[in-house]
Design an enzyme around this catalytic site. Structure first.
Site, PDB file in Angstrom:
ATOM      1  N   TYR A 148      68.664 -61.439 -12.232  1.00  0.00           N
ATOM      2  CA  TYR A 148      69.364 -61.316 -10.957  1.00  0.00           C
ATOM      3  C   TYR A 148      68.517 -60.504  -9.997  1.00  0.00           C
ATOM      4  O   TYR A 148      68.042 -59.424 -10.335  1.00  0.00           O
ATOM      5  CB  TYR A 148      70.719 -60.627 -11.164  1.00  0.00           C
ATOM      6  CG  TYR A 148      71.505 -60.461  -9.880  1.00  0.00           C
ATOM      7  CD1 TYR A 148      72.024 -61.574  -9.215  1.00  0.00           C
ATOM      8  CD2 TYR A 148      71.712 -59.198  -9.314  1.00  0.00           C
ATOM      9  CE1 TYR A 148      72.736 -61.435  -8.030  1.00  0.00           C
ATOM     10  CE2 TYR A 148      72.430 -59.052  -8.137  1.00  0.00           C
ATOM     11  CZ  TYR A 148      72.938 -60.169  -7.499  1.00  0.00           C
ATOM     12  OH  TYR A 148      73.641 -60.024  -6.328  1.00  0.00           O
ATOM     13  N   ASP A 243      60.793 -56.514 -10.232  1.00  0.00           N
ATOM     14  CA  ASP A 243      62.071 -56.092  -9.668  1.00  0.00           C
ATOM     15  C   ASP A 243      62.601 -54.912 -10.481  1.00  0.00           C
ATOM     16  O   ASP A 243      63.212 -55.079 -11.537  1.00  0.00           O
ATOM     17  CB  ASP A 243      63.066 -57.257  -9.680  1.00  0.00           C
ATOM     18  CG  ASP A 243      64.394 -56.869  -9.032  1.00  0.00           C
ATOM     19  OD1 ASP A 243      64.583 -55.680  -8.711  1.00  0.00           O
ATOM     20  OD2 ASP A 243      65.249 -57.759  -8.850  1.00  0.00           O
ATOM     21  N   LYS A 271      69.277 -48.934  -5.975  1.00  0.00           N
ATOM     22  CA  LYS A 271      70.120 -48.138  -6.878  1.00  0.00           C
ATOM     23  C   LYS A 271      69.742 -46.639  -6.904  1.00  0.00           C
ATOM     24  O   LYS A 271      70.076 -45.929  -5.982  1.00  0.00           O
ATOM     25  CB  LYS A 271      70.153 -48.792  -8.264  1.00  0.00           C
ATOM     26  CG  LYS A 271      70.790 -50.201  -8.139  1.00  0.00           C
ATOM     27  CD  LYS A 271      71.199 -50.859  -9.416  1.00  0.00           C
ATOM     28  CE  LYS A 271      72.057 -52.083  -9.124  1.00  0.00           C
ATOM     29  NZ  LYS A 271      71.432 -53.385  -9.288  1.00  0.00           N
TER      30      LYS A 271
END
Ligand code: PLP
Length: 434
Positions: A148, A243, A271
Protein backbone atom coordinates in the site's frame (compact mmCIF):
# COMPACT_ATOMS: atom_id res chain seq x y z
CA UNK A 1 -24.85 -8.57 19.40
CA UNK A 2 -21.67 -10.31 20.55
CA UNK A 3 -20.13 -7.10 21.75
CA UNK A 4 -20.69 -7.05 25.51
CA UNK A 5 -18.76 -4.14 27.00
CA UNK A 6 -20.85 -1.00 27.19
CA UNK A 7 -20.26 1.10 24.11
CA UNK A 8 -23.63 2.83 23.98
CA UNK A 9 -22.23 6.33 23.48
CA UNK A 10 -19.94 5.18 20.67
CA UNK A 11 -22.84 3.48 18.90
CA UNK A 12 -24.97 6.63 19.23
CA UNK A 13 -22.12 8.79 17.92
CA UNK A 14 -21.64 6.41 15.00
CA UNK A 15 -25.33 6.67 14.05
CA UNK A 16 -24.91 10.46 13.82
CA UNK A 17 -21.57 10.18 12.02
CA UNK A 18 -23.05 7.88 9.38
CA UNK A 19 -25.49 10.63 8.41
CA UNK A 20 -22.66 13.14 8.11
CA UNK A 21 -19.76 11.23 6.56
CA UNK A 22 -19.54 8.30 4.12
CA UNK A 23 -19.60 5.19 6.29
CA UNK A 24 -19.45 7.48 9.31
CA UNK A 25 -15.68 7.89 9.05
CA UNK A 26 -12.90 9.87 7.37
CA UNK A 27 -10.82 6.81 6.46
CA UNK A 28 -12.37 3.41 5.64
CA UNK A 29 -10.64 1.02 8.06
CA UNK A 30 -11.89 3.07 11.03
CA UNK A 31 -15.42 1.80 10.39
CA UNK A 32 -14.41 -1.64 11.85
CA UNK A 33 -16.17 -3.37 8.93
CA UNK A 34 -13.67 -6.26 8.79
CA UNK A 35 -14.50 -7.18 12.36
CA UNK A 36 -18.24 -6.64 11.99
CA UNK A 37 -18.85 -4.31 14.93
CA UNK A 38 -19.44 -0.60 15.33
CA UNK A 39 -16.29 1.46 15.85
CA UNK A 40 -15.41 2.90 19.23
CA UNK A 41 -15.16 6.69 19.47
CA UNK A 42 -12.06 7.89 21.26
CA UNK A 43 -12.03 10.55 23.94
CA UNK A 44 -8.33 10.59 24.80
CA UNK A 45 -5.10 8.64 25.17
CA UNK A 46 -2.25 8.57 27.70
CA UNK A 47 0.88 6.52 27.16
CA UNK A 48 -0.02 3.03 25.98
CA UNK A 49 -3.69 3.46 26.90
CA UNK A 50 -6.58 4.80 24.89
CA UNK A 51 -10.04 5.66 26.25
CA UNK A 52 -13.38 5.60 24.48
CA UNK A 53 -16.27 8.02 25.11
CA UNK A 54 -18.07 5.40 27.24
CA UNK A 55 -15.09 5.40 29.61
CA UNK A 56 -13.62 2.01 28.61
CA UNK A 57 -9.84 1.83 28.57
CA UNK A 58 -7.71 -0.25 26.22
CA UNK A 59 -4.04 -1.09 25.70
CA UNK A 60 -3.58 0.51 22.30
CA UNK A 61 -1.82 -1.39 19.49
CA UNK A 62 -3.14 0.93 16.76
CA UNK A 63 -1.16 4.01 17.88
CA UNK A 64 -2.83 6.08 15.17
CA UNK A 65 -1.59 3.45 12.66
CA UNK A 66 2.04 3.91 13.57
CA UNK A 67 2.98 7.56 14.21
CA UNK A 68 2.79 7.49 18.02
CA UNK A 69 6.04 5.69 18.79
CA UNK A 70 6.12 7.31 22.25
CA UNK A 71 2.48 6.54 22.93
CA UNK A 72 -0.31 9.04 23.48
CA UNK A 73 0.18 12.56 24.79
CA UNK A 74 3.88 12.11 25.44
CA UNK A 75 4.98 14.89 27.83
CA UNK A 76 7.91 16.12 25.77
CA UNK A 77 5.97 16.13 22.50
CA UNK A 78 2.95 17.82 24.08
CA UNK A 79 4.98 20.58 25.76
CA UNK A 80 6.90 21.29 22.55
CA UNK A 81 3.61 21.46 20.68
CA UNK A 82 1.99 23.82 23.17
CA UNK A 83 4.96 26.13 22.96
CA UNK A 84 4.88 26.07 19.15
CA UNK A 85 1.13 26.71 18.99
CA UNK A 86 1.52 29.82 21.12
CA UNK A 87 3.76 31.29 18.41
CA UNK A 88 1.19 30.81 15.65
CA UNK A 89 0.03 27.73 13.77
CA UNK A 90 1.00 28.37 10.15
CA UNK A 91 2.80 31.04 8.16
CA UNK A 92 3.23 29.69 4.64
CA UNK A 93 6.75 31.11 4.82
CA UNK A 94 10.04 29.42 5.81
CA UNK A 95 10.71 28.62 9.48
CA UNK A 96 13.66 27.23 11.44
CA UNK A 97 11.51 24.25 12.40
CA UNK A 98 11.77 22.96 8.83
CA UNK A 99 15.58 23.14 8.90
CA UNK A 100 15.64 21.35 12.24
CA UNK A 101 13.54 18.37 11.15
CA UNK A 102 15.24 18.17 7.73
CA UNK A 103 18.68 18.13 9.42
CA UNK A 104 17.64 15.38 11.81
CA UNK A 105 16.17 13.21 9.05
CA UNK A 106 19.04 13.65 6.60
CA UNK A 107 21.54 12.85 9.37
CA UNK A 108 19.81 9.68 10.35
CA UNK A 109 18.99 8.48 6.82
CA UNK A 110 22.12 9.21 4.74
CA UNK A 111 20.53 8.28 1.38
CA UNK A 112 18.30 11.34 1.86
CA UNK A 113 20.56 14.22 0.87
CA UNK A 114 17.66 16.58 0.26
CA UNK A 115 14.06 16.37 1.40
CA UNK A 116 10.70 17.94 0.57
CA UNK A 117 7.98 18.00 3.24
CA UNK A 118 4.40 17.29 2.25
CA UNK A 119 1.21 16.60 4.22
CA UNK A 120 0.66 12.84 3.99
CA UNK A 121 2.22 9.57 2.91
CA UNK A 122 -0.05 9.57 -0.13
CA UNK A 123 1.39 12.89 -1.23
CA UNK A 124 4.92 11.62 -0.63
CA UNK A 125 4.61 8.56 -2.88
CA UNK A 126 2.63 10.45 -5.52
CA UNK A 127 5.28 13.19 -5.68
CA UNK A 128 8.19 10.73 -5.65
CA UNK A 129 6.71 9.00 -8.68
CA UNK A 130 6.25 12.27 -10.53
CA UNK A 131 9.87 13.07 -9.77
CA UNK A 132 11.07 9.63 -10.91
CA UNK A 133 9.18 10.03 -14.19
CA UNK A 134 10.53 13.52 -14.68
CA UNK A 135 14.08 12.46 -13.88
CA UNK A 136 14.13 9.34 -16.09
CA UNK A 137 11.84 10.57 -18.85
CA UNK A 138 10.00 7.22 -18.63
CA UNK A 139 6.42 6.45 -17.62
CA UNK A 140 6.05 2.95 -16.23
CA UNK A 141 6.24 2.13 -12.56
CA UNK A 142 6.50 -1.25 -10.89
CA UNK A 143 4.76 -1.97 -7.62
CA UNK A 144 4.03 -5.15 -5.69
CA UNK A 145 0.71 -6.79 -4.97
CA UNK A 146 -0.55 -6.02 -1.50
CA UNK A 147 1.88 -3.14 -0.97
CA UNK A 148 0.00 0.00 0.00
CA UNK A 149 1.39 3.36 -1.02
CA UNK A 150 -1.56 5.62 -0.27
CA UNK A 151 -4.54 6.33 -2.47
CA UNK A 152 -3.24 8.26 -5.50
CA UNK A 153 -4.82 7.01 -8.76
CA UNK A 154 -1.66 5.50 -10.24
CA UNK A 155 -0.93 3.43 -7.13
CA UNK A 156 -4.43 2.05 -6.54
CA UNK A 157 -3.53 -1.09 -8.41
CA UNK A 158 -3.01 -4.64 -7.36
CA UNK A 159 -3.66 -6.21 -10.78
CA UNK A 160 -4.02 -9.91 -11.47
CA UNK A 161 -1.52 -12.49 -10.44
CA UNK A 162 1.38 -13.49 -12.61
CA UNK A 163 3.69 -11.50 -14.73
CA UNK A 164 3.24 -8.42 -16.87
CA UNK A 165 -0.44 -7.88 -16.34
CA UNK A 166 -1.20 -4.28 -17.00
CA UNK A 167 -2.57 -2.55 -13.95
CA UNK A 168 -6.29 -2.64 -13.42
CA UNK A 169 -7.72 0.07 -11.17
CA UNK A 170 -8.72 -1.09 -7.68
CA UNK A 171 -11.40 1.54 -7.41
CA UNK A 172 -14.12 3.04 -9.60
CA UNK A 173 -13.13 6.55 -10.56
CA UNK A 174 -9.58 5.60 -11.48
CA UNK A 175 -9.18 5.64 -15.27
CA UNK A 176 -7.45 2.75 -17.01
CA UNK A 177 -5.41 5.33 -18.93
CA UNK A 178 -3.71 6.21 -15.66
CA UNK A 179 -3.11 2.74 -14.21
CA UNK A 180 -1.97 1.19 -17.49
CA UNK A 181 1.50 2.48 -16.67
CA UNK A 182 1.51 0.71 -13.31
CA UNK A 183 2.85 -2.83 -13.45
CA UNK A 184 1.96 -4.90 -10.41
CA UNK A 185 3.82 -8.11 -9.62
CA UNK A 186 4.20 -10.53 -6.73
CA UNK A 187 6.06 -9.35 -3.63
CA UNK A 188 9.31 -11.13 -2.74
CA UNK A 189 9.38 -12.71 -6.21
CA UNK A 190 12.79 -12.08 -7.84
CA UNK A 191 11.91 -14.12 -10.91
CA UNK A 192 8.85 -11.96 -11.65
CA UNK A 193 11.01 -8.87 -11.18
CA UNK A 194 13.64 -10.15 -13.63
CA UNK A 195 10.94 -10.95 -16.18
CA UNK A 196 9.28 -7.56 -15.96
CA UNK A 197 12.59 -5.76 -16.44
CA UNK A 198 13.51 -8.05 -19.34
CA UNK A 199 10.23 -7.09 -21.01
CA UNK A 200 9.73 -3.42 -20.10
CA UNK A 201 13.14 -2.38 -18.74
CA UNK A 202 13.62 0.57 -21.08
CA UNK A 203 10.22 2.04 -20.14
CA UNK A 204 10.36 1.67 -16.35
CA UNK A 205 10.82 4.93 -14.41
CA UNK A 206 10.79 3.44 -10.93
CA UNK A 207 10.16 0.50 -8.66
CA UNK A 208 8.32 1.36 -5.46
CA UNK A 209 8.30 -1.10 -2.58
CA UNK A 210 7.48 -1.42 1.11
CA UNK A 211 10.40 -2.95 3.02
CA UNK A 212 7.91 -4.44 5.48
CA UNK A 213 4.45 -4.87 4.00
CA UNK A 214 2.51 -3.65 6.99
CA UNK A 215 -0.83 -3.61 5.22
CA UNK A 216 -0.82 -7.29 4.38
CA UNK A 217 -0.40 -8.72 7.86
CA UNK A 218 3.25 -7.67 8.17
CA UNK A 219 5.40 -9.43 5.58
CA UNK A 220 9.10 -8.54 5.68
CA UNK A 221 10.86 -8.08 2.37
CA UNK A 222 13.41 -10.75 1.63
CA UNK A 223 16.85 -9.01 1.75
CA UNK A 224 17.79 -10.64 -1.60
CA UNK A 225 14.60 -9.28 -3.11
CA UNK A 226 15.52 -5.72 -2.11
CA UNK A 227 19.05 -6.25 -3.48
CA UNK A 228 17.55 -7.48 -6.76
CA UNK A 229 15.48 -4.29 -6.99
CA UNK A 230 18.62 -2.23 -6.36
CA UNK A 231 20.56 -4.15 -8.99
CA UNK A 232 17.90 -4.07 -11.71
CA UNK A 233 16.90 -0.42 -11.26
CA UNK A 234 20.55 0.60 -11.55
CA UNK A 235 21.10 -1.62 -14.58
CA UNK A 236 18.07 -0.24 -16.45
CA UNK A 237 18.33 3.40 -15.36
CA UNK A 238 15.19 3.32 -13.22
CA UNK A 239 14.86 4.74 -9.70
CA UNK A 240 14.47 2.67 -6.56
CA UNK A 241 11.78 4.26 -4.37
CA UNK A 242 11.65 2.83 -0.87
CA UNK A 243 8.31 3.53 0.76
CA UNK A 244 9.26 3.98 4.41
CA UNK A 245 6.09 5.82 5.37
CA UNK A 246 5.40 3.12 7.94
CA UNK A 247 8.89 1.77 8.63
CA UNK A 248 10.70 5.11 8.75
CA UNK A 249 12.08 5.64 12.29
CA UNK A 250 9.99 2.71 13.47
CA UNK A 251 11.61 -0.50 12.33
CA UNK A 252 15.12 0.58 13.31
CA UNK A 253 17.14 3.65 14.36
CA UNK A 254 18.26 4.12 10.73
CA UNK A 255 14.90 2.96 9.32
CA UNK A 256 14.52 -0.07 7.03
CA UNK A 257 17.32 1.00 4.71
CA UNK A 258 19.70 0.91 7.67
CA UNK A 259 18.39 -2.45 8.83
CA UNK A 260 18.68 -3.98 5.35
CA UNK A 261 21.75 -2.00 4.36
CA UNK A 262 20.30 -0.78 1.08
CA UNK A 263 20.62 2.56 -0.64
CA UNK A 264 17.44 3.65 -2.43
CA UNK A 265 17.40 6.63 -4.82
CA UNK A 266 14.29 8.09 -3.19
CA UNK A 267 12.65 7.46 0.16
CA UNK A 268 9.07 8.25 1.17
CA UNK A 269 8.31 9.09 4.78
CA UNK A 270 5.22 9.94 6.84
CA UNK A 271 3.61 8.74 10.07
CA UNK A 272 6.38 9.01 12.75
CA UNK A 273 8.04 12.05 11.14
CA UNK A 274 4.87 13.99 11.96
CA UNK A 275 4.70 12.75 15.55
CA UNK A 276 0.91 12.49 15.27
CA UNK A 277 0.41 15.57 13.09
CA UNK A 278 -0.38 15.24 9.37
CA UNK A 279 2.98 15.02 7.55
CA UNK A 280 4.76 13.23 4.75
CA UNK A 281 8.07 13.74 3.02
CA UNK A 282 10.13 12.44 0.14
CA UNK A 283 13.83 12.77 -0.33
CA UNK A 284 16.92 11.26 -1.86
CA UNK A 285 19.93 11.94 -3.99
CA UNK A 286 20.69 15.62 -4.54
CA UNK A 287 20.84 15.53 -8.31
CA UNK A 288 17.36 14.01 -8.39
CA UNK A 289 15.79 16.26 -5.73
CA UNK A 290 17.22 19.36 -7.44
CA UNK A 291 14.75 18.82 -10.28
CA UNK A 292 11.87 19.85 -8.01
CA UNK A 293 10.51 23.39 -8.30
CA UNK A 294 11.67 26.05 -7.64
CA UNK A 295 15.20 24.68 -8.15
CA UNK A 296 14.04 22.56 -11.07
CA UNK A 297 10.98 22.34 -13.26
CA UNK A 298 9.04 19.44 -11.73
CA UNK A 299 6.13 21.05 -9.95
CA UNK A 300 5.06 20.12 -6.45
CA UNK A 301 3.70 22.46 -3.75
CA UNK A 302 1.62 22.70 -0.57
CA UNK A 303 -0.05 25.51 1.36
CA UNK A 304 0.53 23.81 4.69
CA UNK A 305 3.67 21.83 3.77
CA UNK A 306 6.42 22.12 6.39
CA UNK A 307 3.82 23.35 8.87
CA UNK A 308 5.69 24.47 12.02
CA UNK A 309 3.44 22.56 14.44
CA UNK A 310 3.90 19.35 12.48
CA UNK A 311 7.67 19.95 12.20
CA UNK A 312 7.95 20.40 15.98
CA UNK A 313 5.92 17.25 16.68
CA UNK A 314 8.08 15.25 14.27
CA UNK A 315 11.36 16.68 15.48
CA UNK A 316 10.59 16.11 19.16
CA UNK A 317 9.40 12.58 18.47
CA UNK A 318 12.44 11.52 16.43
CA UNK A 319 14.96 13.38 18.58
CA UNK A 320 13.73 11.41 21.58
CA UNK A 321 14.41 8.07 19.90
CA UNK A 322 17.78 6.51 20.75
CA UNK A 323 19.20 3.04 20.21
CA UNK A 324 17.76 1.94 23.55
CA UNK A 325 14.25 2.91 22.44
CA UNK A 326 14.44 0.42 19.58
CA UNK A 327 16.02 -2.23 21.77
CA UNK A 328 13.17 -1.81 24.24
CA UNK A 329 10.42 -1.96 21.60
CA UNK A 330 12.08 -4.99 20.03
CA UNK A 331 12.17 -6.77 23.40
CA UNK A 332 8.47 -6.09 23.88
CA UNK A 333 7.73 -7.19 20.30
CA UNK A 334 9.62 -10.46 20.79
CA UNK A 335 7.87 -11.09 24.08
CA UNK A 336 4.49 -10.49 22.48
CA UNK A 337 4.94 -12.73 19.44
CA UNK A 338 6.53 -15.48 21.53
CA UNK A 339 3.73 -15.27 24.08
CA UNK A 340 1.03 -15.27 21.42
CA UNK A 341 2.63 -18.27 19.72
CA UNK A 342 2.69 -20.21 22.97
CA UNK A 343 -0.94 -19.57 23.90
CA UNK A 344 -2.07 -20.19 20.29
CA UNK A 345 -0.24 -23.51 20.25
CA UNK A 346 -1.69 -24.45 23.63
CA UNK A 347 -5.20 -23.81 22.30
CA UNK A 348 -4.52 -25.52 18.95
CA UNK A 349 -4.92 -22.30 16.97
CA UNK A 350 -2.90 -21.95 13.76
CA UNK A 351 -0.92 -18.76 14.16
CA UNK A 352 2.11 -17.50 12.24
CA UNK A 353 4.22 -14.55 13.28
CA UNK A 354 6.61 -12.33 11.34
CA UNK A 355 9.32 -9.95 12.44
CA UNK A 356 11.78 -7.38 11.09
CA UNK A 357 13.53 -5.05 13.53
CA UNK A 358 10.86 -3.76 15.91
CA UNK A 359 7.99 -4.57 13.56
CA UNK A 360 5.98 -7.72 13.97
CA UNK A 361 2.92 -9.33 12.47
CA UNK A 362 0.70 -12.24 13.40
CA UNK A 363 -1.95 -14.00 11.40
CA UNK A 364 -4.25 -16.96 11.65
CA UNK A 365 -2.91 -19.09 8.85
CA UNK A 366 -1.24 -22.49 8.40
CA UNK A 367 1.83 -21.52 6.37
CA UNK A 368 4.26 -18.59 6.64
CA UNK A 369 3.44 -15.51 4.58
CA UNK A 370 5.57 -14.39 1.64
CA UNK A 371 3.17 -12.41 -0.54
CA UNK A 372 -0.38 -11.22 -1.08
CA UNK A 373 -1.61 -14.55 -2.44
CA UNK A 374 -0.59 -16.08 0.91
CA UNK A 375 -2.18 -13.23 2.85
CA UNK A 376 -5.52 -13.88 1.14
CA UNK A 377 -5.59 -17.25 2.94
CA UNK A 378 -5.71 -15.67 6.40
CA UNK A 379 -8.66 -16.92 8.44
CA UNK A 380 -10.64 -13.69 8.58
CA UNK A 381 -13.51 -15.15 10.62
CA UNK A 382 -11.13 -16.41 13.30
CA UNK A 383 -9.49 -12.99 13.38
CA UNK A 384 -12.90 -11.32 13.75
CA UNK A 385 -13.80 -13.47 16.75
CA UNK A 386 -10.37 -13.03 18.30
CA UNK A 387 -10.60 -9.28 17.77
CA UNK A 388 -13.89 -8.98 19.63
CA UNK A 389 -12.74 -11.21 22.51
CA UNK A 390 -9.61 -9.04 22.86
CA UNK A 391 -11.56 -5.79 22.74
CA UNK A 392 -13.88 -7.04 25.49
CA UNK A 393 -10.76 -7.54 27.64
CA UNK A 394 -9.45 -4.06 26.98
CA UNK A 395 -6.99 -4.81 24.21
CA UNK A 396 -7.32 -2.63 21.11
CA UNK A 397 -5.84 -4.21 17.98
CA UNK A 398 -6.08 -2.69 14.49
CA UNK A 399 -9.55 -3.72 13.26
CA UNK A 400 -8.44 -5.72 10.21
CA UNK A 401 -6.62 -9.01 9.73
CA UNK A 402 -4.27 -7.27 7.27
CA UNK A 403 -2.92 -4.50 9.49
CA UNK A 404 0.27 -4.53 11.52
CA UNK A 405 0.21 -3.91 15.24
CA UNK A 406 2.32 -1.15 16.76
CA UNK A 407 4.14 -0.97 20.07
CA UNK A 408 5.48 2.24 21.64
CA UNK A 409 8.18 3.18 24.13
CA UNK A 410 5.26 3.84 26.52
CA UNK A 411 4.15 0.20 26.50
CA UNK A 412 5.27 -1.86 29.49
CA UNK A 413 6.11 -5.52 30.01
CA UNK A 414 2.93 -5.66 32.04
CA UNK A 415 0.93 -4.41 29.03
CA UNK A 416 2.44 -7.18 26.92
CA UNK A 417 1.77 -9.87 29.52
CA UNK A 418 -1.81 -8.70 29.98
CA UNK A 419 -2.22 -8.94 26.21
CA UNK A 420 -0.84 -12.48 26.09
CA UNK A 421 -3.13 -13.55 28.94
CA UNK A 422 -6.09 -11.95 27.18
CA UNK A 423 -5.19 -13.87 24.01
CA UNK A 424 -5.15 -17.11 26.00
CA UNK A 425 -8.64 -16.35 27.31
CA UNK A 426 -9.81 -15.29 23.83
CA UNK A 427 -8.53 -18.51 22.24
CA UNK A 428 -10.16 -20.62 24.96
CA UNK A 429 -13.51 -18.92 24.37
CA UNK A 430 -13.22 -19.34 20.61
CA UNK A 431 -12.26 -23.00 20.87
CA UNK A 432 -14.99 -23.87 23.40
CA UNK A 433 -17.56 -22.11 21.23
CA UNK A 434 -16.68 -24.37 18.26
C1 PLP B 1 0.27 4.84 5.66
C2 PLP B 1 1.06 4.54 4.44
C3 PLP B 1 0.96 5.34 3.28
C4 PLP B 1 -0.04 6.45 3.15
O1 PLP B 1 0.14 7.47 4.05
P1 PLP B 1 -1.09 8.46 4.39
O2 PLP B 1 -0.50 9.46 5.31
O3 PLP B 1 -2.16 7.61 4.98
O4 PLP B 1 -1.52 9.05 3.09
C5 PLP B 1 1.81 5.07 2.24
N1 PLP B 1 2.70 4.07 2.29
C6 PLP B 1 2.82 3.28 3.37
C7 PLP B 1 3.84 2.20 3.40
C8 PLP B 1 1.99 3.48 4.48
O5 PLP B 1 2.09 2.67 5.54
Amino acid sequence: MVFKINTKKSTEAFEIAKKLMPGGVNSPVRAFKSVGIDPIFISHGIGSKIYDIDGNSYIDYVLSWGPLIHGHADNEVSSALLEAINSGTSFGLPTLQENKLATLITNRIPSIEKIRMVNSGTEATMSAIRLARGFTGKNMIVKFEGNYHGHSDQLLVKAGSGIATFGLPDSPGVPLEITKNTLSIQYNNIEALNKIFAKFGSEIAAVIVEPFAGNMAGIPADPDFLQAIRFLTKKYGALFILDEVMTGFRIDYHSAQGLYNIQPDLTCLGKIIGGGMPVGAYGGRKEIMNLIAPEGTIYQAGTLSGNPIAMVAGYTTINKLNHDSYKYIEELSDRLIQGLSIVAHKNKISLKTTKAGTMIGFSFIDNPLQNFDDARKIDAELFRRFYIEMLKQGILLPPSQYESIFISTAHSINDIDRTINAADVAFKRIVSFN
